[in-house]
Structure formats: structure tokens, C-alpha cells
Write an enzyme that holds these catalytic residues in place. Structure first.
Site, mmCIF file in Angstrom:
data_model
loop_
_atom_site.group_PDB
_atom_site.id
_atom_site.type_symbol
_atom_site.label_atom_id
_atom_site.label_comp_id
_atom_site.label_asym_id
_atom_site.label_seq_id
_atom_site.Cartn_x
_atom_site.Cartn_y
_atom_site.Cartn_z
ATOM 1 C CG ASP A 127 2.284 -4.211 -17.651
ATOM 2 O OD1 ASP A 127 2.885 -4.962 -18.447
ATOM 3 O OD2 ASP A 127 1.062 -4.185 -17.528
ATOM 4 C CG ASP A 159 -10.111 -10.906 -0.662
ATOM 5 O OD1 ASP A 159 -9.121 -11.628 -0.537
ATOM 6 O OD2 ASP A 159 -10.246 -9.806 -0.087
ATOM 7 C CG HIS A 192 -7.574 -8.022 1.311
ATOM 8 N ND1 HIS A 192 -7.920 -9.302 0.968
ATOM 9 C CD2 HIS A 192 -6.466 -8.118 2.083
ATOM 10 C CE1 HIS A 192 -7.053 -10.151 1.506
ATOM 11 N NE2 HIS A 192 -6.163 -9.457 2.196
ATOM 12 C CG ASN A 283 -0.740 -11.685 7.901
ATOM 13 O OD1 ASN A 283 -0.250 -12.599 7.274
ATOM 14 N ND2 ASN A 283 -1.374 -10.673 7.324
ATOM 15 C CB SER A 362 -3.659 -11.607 2.122
ATOM 16 O OG SER A 362 -4.676 -12.048 2.958
#
Length: 752
Positions: A127, A159, A192, A283, A362
Site C-alpha cells: 500500500d 460514527d 470522521h 480530547n 478517536s
């Protein structure tokens, strides 16, 4: 009123508006290259023109029939294979079949073959941007894929949705859109969810883009958030839908600083159905607050680390934190690859797709969700066992053991999967007594009787007899519940005030500790008498014998000791009668340790005195210095300090002084000692006082035998000490004439 949920992730950085595939403009579309493998071409099976043969006992292959055969195929560069007996390497332009046919004519050749190309089986992904995924290297990829890839395990990413992008996902099942209450339609209302899902299971080994940690896992997209967040109702609905539709792991890279009952109930529903929940800690950079739902006891709470394994500045810590995983820090480039150290994955980008570095808890959470999927694939499916593996196989960082910043540590997928593949057996449950070993756990190799004092001289048998045991294990031992048994079958249960440390020798006294008049004891054993002829003592738990010894009557104040070199397999014949050594091993090869009872007048001498300290009160700063004039180490416990009045003090703690050495005893106690210059070796209490005119100081044993003394002296200058210069410790006139004020400030020369 509904609560709004903010993305726990979600700082994006590409960095400085740069995509991984384009350090310049930040918006370059990453196009797949048709027909481009993205990696090295497969190696040919054979190395052209290279051959090897086996011909044992041949010292010169160029002679005889073998030499003729080699000549016929144009063999050249014939040389021995250094470490393989009988093997010869050579080059030839002939075809392999022709070489083999030619060499069959000689019976000395066991075999001949082309040299074969060999490559490692630890395949590096092809990759394109794997090299920028430092977080995958931190997780052990690709070595971890030799153990598991998440195959067959369903991970619900609750999500913003999922956009397959160019890089794609190999395994995706139908999902749900809790925002619209309809089947998931294949959109990501932000970026996200796609980024998070990529860390779990981005398509790998496809010559494009990035990789996922559990790339064969199956993603279940559950949309509960819009571009600006979502509600607790949608999150709870999404969790329950995922549980009801086959999710085995649920990734919750979202959160709120407020607890939601509807989410808490949904999480409990998931756990009750055997689903593992992994949630981001938040966070805010809080050191002692975990966001919800990560703070719930139903979830695995995940904090974030950066490239150097330090805690990311934004990562919330607190009592509920379980583990940490790479979450990135886009403010730094610690690995020096030219890009900010975020977590790299593909995201939707203005109608196309790009690869972007994000940072956040996350980003850390899907690393853990991926690991959980691989643990399940490895055969460990019980959520409690999975949690145990995560806790016990993480790399302990920060303060030793669990701490609020790192939890149980940084996840280690290789170690966790190796544990899972071994059956995932959890570590033994903590012992009920709180120590590493309880009485019921002990065997003969764990604890030994090492000393017995059957006939004390200074107090009665009932209050002065004692035994000593040693902990021979690497852990603590709670000896409460052990029994001591005598020859007649009388037993006493042992009690102790704390656990016995590894290697510790502990005295256990006869009678309760408050009535015991022997040395400092850790515990007591009751009324079993030690002072009988031909005694047998057995240390046992129930029917299990831990240790046993037999002995005859001993002299007063004489102990029976097992030498330290006989701890492993000593017998009754190894026990010897010696002076007591309570609380320490008896080593016949070590220097003799004398007690005060072994000393005579003059064996000790007072060599210096601080009678009038200036820096603090007399009671907390006065001291005297004592010299050992013998050729053996002396134990000073019990030393009496007196003056010419009736004032007396006693050293109650154990203090040893080596031959010819000096120690310092302070007035008062350790808690009240205030002299700033040094700490005494021991303390003799609040009496006597030295700062009196015409005083006299002496030290003696408990029977009053004066072992050292000094004559009367006058008051001293504040801050100056008095020192004995003469050689005779008992010549008080010599002391008197030699007494001088030694200007040592507030210190003197203690211990010198």
C-alpha cells in the site's frame, strides 16, 4: 432535553494542509494506478545460471568422472559451500535438465539442483502510504498479521457513516442510519467515520493507499452523527441496532462530558449480549476526567499516545482509563518523515478522496477495536477474558502499574495475540489475603524455619521464646493462618501484622506482641512451648507440612540456627547453636555479630558530643558519637545512655556498628529530629540532657556494665562539639584534659 455529542477525535491535519501523497497543495486527488502493482515484482524461482551439487568424500571435483561431467556442461567457478559438507557451487549456461542429466553419470553425486531464490514470508504491505503510517509500525504490523487479521469478526463503527473511497474495505455488511432511521445508504456525513473505519479495516495489500490493523475484519457502518455531531438518542439507537444485527465489537470514537442514561443502558445491553465496547477517553487534555461513554464500566476507555509513546497533549486521563493506543500529535514530526505525526487514512474530500493525518482519542480507539477483533478471531470471545488480555499484555508506561495517564499501558497486539492463541487463560485471580501467596498456597519450597530461641535469659519462656521464618519466594507471603505444632501435637495459629516480603526473615514471638519481651517481631504464635527436651516443631497448613525441625534443650540465650547455605535442602544435622541473630540470616562465613551482652568495659567509647547545638532545640539536635573498639560487628540495640543524674535513655532499634567504625545516636526520635546537617544512625529518646554544667555521660548494657564513659565537662559554646582525643575509653581524666571545643559550626564531625 437531548445532549449533543461532539466528535472525540477530531483534529484533522494533512499537515499544514498537506496530503500524504502531495506535500505541496493539500488537495491532490489520489488516483489508483491501473496495472501498477505498487511493489516489487515476484522473484523468479531460480537464480539463472547458478547450481549446487552434493558429492560427499570428493576433495577435487575437477578430476575423474565428475570432472568430465562438469566440463561437458561448461561448469565454471566451482567452489565449496563453506558450511555444508560435500556441497559444491558452480555456474553453467546449460539448462537445468541438461545439468541434472550430465551429473547422473557419476555415482558420487547425491543430488544436483539449481540455486533457488528465497524471500521472507513477513510480507511488507504494498500500500502506497504504509510507510507514513507510523502508528501501524507501533502496533507491530505486519508481524501481527502472521497471527490474526480480524477475519470473520464484525466491527460496528458507530460514527458519521462510511464512504468506501478508492482504497475501499474488503468486507462490509449492511448498516443503519440512526439519524434518518433507515438503512445506511453509503454516505459519510463528515470524514470522521471513514477515517476511523480505515484504521480498523482499510483494504490492505491492494497496491494503493493505506492499511487497516485488522484488514480482514468486517465493517458494519452505523451512522449516528452528522457533520456537527449528533444526539444521545441516535447513539443509543445505533448501539442497540449493531448488537441486534451481529456486531461483536463496537467502536465509539465519540463522547460527551455529560453522562447519558440512554447511552449507558444501550452499553449495558451490548455487554449483556457479549459485545465488546471500545470508546475514546476525550480530547480535553484533562488529567482526571474521562468523557462518556468511555467512563462507563461497560466500555474499554482508550487514551492517545504520539510517536514517542508519550501521552498526546489532548488525551483525557482518569480513574476509568483502560489502555492507550496511537492517536497522533499533528503539532510535531518526531519521526522526521516530513509530515505531522497524525494517524493517516483516506477520507472523502470535496467529491473525491484524499489521505489525511488526523489526531485524537478517536484515532486511538479503532486501533484497540481492531485488536479486539483479532483476539476474537484467535479464539478468545469472552469479554472479561479479552479485557484481561488487554490489561496484562499492554506495555506498562508512566508510573509502574496502572496509572491515570496510561491506564494499564500501550496496547501490544503481538503479545496480546500470542496470549490469545495460547488459549487466553487469564492470570490467576488475586489471592484473598491480599499478598502474592496466602497460607493455603504455600509449599515447602516457599517458607522455612531458620532460627529458634527456646530458652531466653532476660524474660520468661512464655513471653520471650521466639522462632524465625524466611520467605524464599519472589512475592509477598501472608502467614496468617499457618500453624506451629509441637511434638505432643499442641498447635498454635500464627498471626502477623503484615505480609512477609521476599527474602525477609521475620521473628514470631510466643504470646501476644504487646506482651512479648524479645526482639522486634512481625507476629506471634501463642502458647506452644519451645523449651522441651527433644522437641519437634512443625510448620503446617492443615495437613500440609511446610517445614519441620527437631532439637534438644539449649543453653540460656542460645539460639538454634539454620545456616543460610542450607536453606534449600538443610536437615536437622545442619542446625547449630549460636548467639541469636533475630531478623537476619545466620551466615557462618560472615563476620561475627556481637550483642551488648558479649561486650566488656572499654569495647565501646564515646568519642564526640554535641551538647549545645545552635540550629535547633537541645531535645531535637543533641547527639553523641560512639566508636566500636572490637574486631567484630556489634549490635547496639538495648544500649543505655546515662548521665550523672538519674536520666536514662535506651536505643530500642537495631543499629550495627562495624569494627573500628563510629555511629551517631541522636536525642529524641526520627519524627522530631531537626538538625539540618545529618541524620543519626539511631535515637535513644528524650533523656538524658547534655547541656548542664558539670555533666557526665556514659553508655552501658542493660545490666549496668559501663562500656564507655566520659568525665564531667562544663557547658560548651553553642554549635561546638566536644571530642575525645585520648586512646583510653575509660580514662576520664584523659578525657577531661583532652576535652576541647571543636569549631565545627552546628555540625561537629559526627561519625568521623
Amino acid at each position: 432535553m437531548l445532549m449533543w455529542l461532539a466528535l472525540a477525535a477530531c483534529t484533522g491535519n494533512d499537515p499544514d494542509n498537506q496530503d500524504a501523497n502531495d506535500p505541496g497543495d493539500g488537495n491532490t486527488e489520489a488516483e489508483p494506478q491501473v496495472g501498477d502493482s505498487g511493489g516489487d515484482e515476484p522473484l523468479d524461482a531460480f537464480l539463472p545460471g547458478a547450481f549446487v551439487l552434493q558429492a560427499e568424500g570428493v576433495s577435487d571435483p575437477s578430476s575423474g568422472a565428475l570432472g568430465e561431467a562438469l566440463t561437458s556442461i561448461g561448469a565454471r567457478e566451482v567452489e565449496r559451500v563453506a558450511t555444508v559438507p560435500g556441497a559444491w557451487r558452480f555456474a553453467s549456461d546449460s539448462a537445468p535438465a541438461a545439468v541434472q542429466s550430465a551429473l547422473e553419470v557419476d555415482d558420487v553425486v547425491q543430488w544436483a539442483e539449481p540455486v533457488i531464490n528465497v524471500q521472507t514470508y513477513a510480507a511488507t504491505p504494498d500500500d502506497t502510504y504504509f510507510e507514513y503510517q507510523w502508528h501501524m509500525a507501533a502496533m507491530g504490523a505486519p508481524d501481527v498479521w502472521d497471527l490474526a487479521t480480524g477475519d470473520g469478526v464484525v466491527v460496528a463503527v458507530v460514527d458519521t457513516g462510511l464512504d468506501a473511497g478508492f482504497d475501499g474495505f474488503d468486507n462490509v455488511v449492511d448498516g443503519w442510519d440512526a439519524v434518518l432511521d433507515e438503512p445506511f445508504s453509503g454516505i459519510d456525513s463528515g470524514t470522521h467515520g471513514t477515517h476511523v473505519a480505515g484504521t480498523v479495516a482499510q483494504s490492505s495489500y491492494n497496491s494503493y493507499g493505506t492499511v487497516g490493523l485488522a484488514y480482514n475484519a468486517t465493517i458494519m457502518p452505523v451512522r449516528v452523527l452528522g457533520e456537527r455531531g449528533g444526539t444521545s438518542v441516535d447513539v443509543a439507537e445505533g448501539i442497540r441496532w449493531a448488537v441486534d444485527n451481529g456486531a461483536q465489537v463496537i467502536n465509539l470514537s465519540l463522547g460527551s462530558n455529560a453522562r447519558s442514561a440512554i447511552i449507558a443502558d444501550a452499553c449495558q445491553y451490548a455487554v449483556d449480549n457479549g459485545v465488546v465496547l471500545v470508546a475514546a477517553s476525550g480530547n480535553d487534555g484533562f488529567e482526571d476526567f474521562i468523557g462518556y461513554p468511555a467512563a462507563l464500566d461497560t466500555t474499554i476507555a482508550v487514551g492517545a499516545t504520539r510517536y514517542d509513546d508519550g501521552i498526546s497533549y489532548y488525551s483525557n486521563g482518569g480513574d476509568q482509563l483502560t489502555v492507550v493506543a496511537p492517536g497522533g500529535d499533528t503539532s510535531v514530526d518526531q519521526n522526521g518523515d516530513g509530515y505531522a505525526d497524525g494517524v493517516l487514512q483516506e477520507i472523502p474530500d470535496a467529491g473525491s478522496y484524499g489521505f489525511t493525518f488526523y489526531q485524537g482519542t478517536s484515532m486511538a480507539t479503532p486501533h484497540v477495536a481492531a485488536l479486539v477483533a483479532m483476539i476474537i478471531e484467535a479464539g478468545v470471545t469472552d469479554p472479561d477474558d479479552i479485557l484481561t488480555i488487554l490489561r496484562e499484555e499492554s506495555v506498562d508506561l508512566g508510573d509502574p502499574g496502572w496509572d491515570p495517564a496510561y491506564g494499564y499501558g500501550l496496547i501490544d497486539p503481538v503479545a496480546a495475540l500470542e496470549r490469545a492463541l495460547e488459549g487466553g487463560e487469564p492470570e490467576p485471580e488475586p489471592t484473598t489475603c491480599g499478598a502474592d501467596l496466602c497460607a493455603e498456597d504455600l509449599t515447602a519450597a516457599d517458607l522455612r524455619l531458620t532460627e529458634v530461641l527456646p530458652n531466653p535469659g532476660d524474660c520468661s519462656d512464655a513471653t520471650g521464646e521466639w522462632i524465625e521464618v524466611v520467605n524464599l519466594t519472589d512475592g509477598t507471603i501472608d502467614i496468617n493462618g499457618l500453624e506451629l505444632e509441637d511434638k505432643a501435637g499442641n498447635t498454635d495459629e500464627i498471626s502477623a501484622t503484615r505480609a512477609l516480603e521476599p527474602g525477609e526473615h521475620a521473628v514470631l514471638g510466643r504470646t501476644e506482641l504487646q506482651s512479648f519481651c524479645g526482639p522486634e517481631a512481625l507476629g506471634a504464635f501463642g502458647d506452644v512451648s519451645l523449651n522441651n527436651s527433644n522437641e519437634i516443631l512443625t510448620l503446617r497448613f492443615g495437613e500440609r507440612v511446610i517445614d519441620q525441625m527437631s532439637y534438644g534443650r539449649s543453653a540460656e540465650d542460645e539460639s538454634l540456627s539454620l545456616p543460610i547455605d542450607a536453606y534449600a535442602d538443610g536437615t536437622d544435622e545442619d542446625w547449630v547453636r549460636v548467639l541469636p541473630t533475630p531478623g537476619r540470616a545466620y551466615d557462618p562465613n560472615a563476620p561475627t555479630v556481637l550483642t551488648l551482652a558479649d561486650l566488656s568495659s572499654g569495647d565501646l567509647r564515646i568519642t564526640e558530643l554535641m551538647a549545645d547545638p545552635a540550629v535547633c532545640s537541645d531535645n531535637n539536635c543533641e547527639w553523641l558519637e560512639i566508636e566500636n573498639r572490637t574486631t567484630a560487628t556489634v549490635e547496639l540495640q538495648g544500649l543505655v545512655v546515662g548521665d550523672n543524674s538519674t536520666s536514662r535513655g535506651e536505643l530500642t532499634e537495631s543499629v550495627e556498628v562495624e569494627p573500628g567504625a563510629r555511629i551517631v545516636l541522636g536525642r529524641g526520635n526520627a519524627d522530631g529530629w531537626a538538625h539540618p546537617g545529618f541524620t543519626p544512625d539511631g535515637f535513644y529518646g528524650s533523656s538524658p540532657s547534655y547541656n548542664n554544667s558539670g555533666d557526665q555521660v556514659w553508655v552501658s548494657d542493660a545490666d549496668g556494665v559501663r562500656l564507655g564513659e566520659m568525665a564531667a565537662y562544663s557547658s560548651t559554646t553553642a554549635g561546638a562539639s566536644l571530642e575525645l582525643v585520648g586512646d583510653d575509653p575509660l580514662d576520664i581524666n584523659d578525657w577531661a584534659t583532652a576535652t576541647a571545643e571543636i569549631p565545627g559550626g552546628d555540625f561537629g564531625t559526627p561519625g568521623e
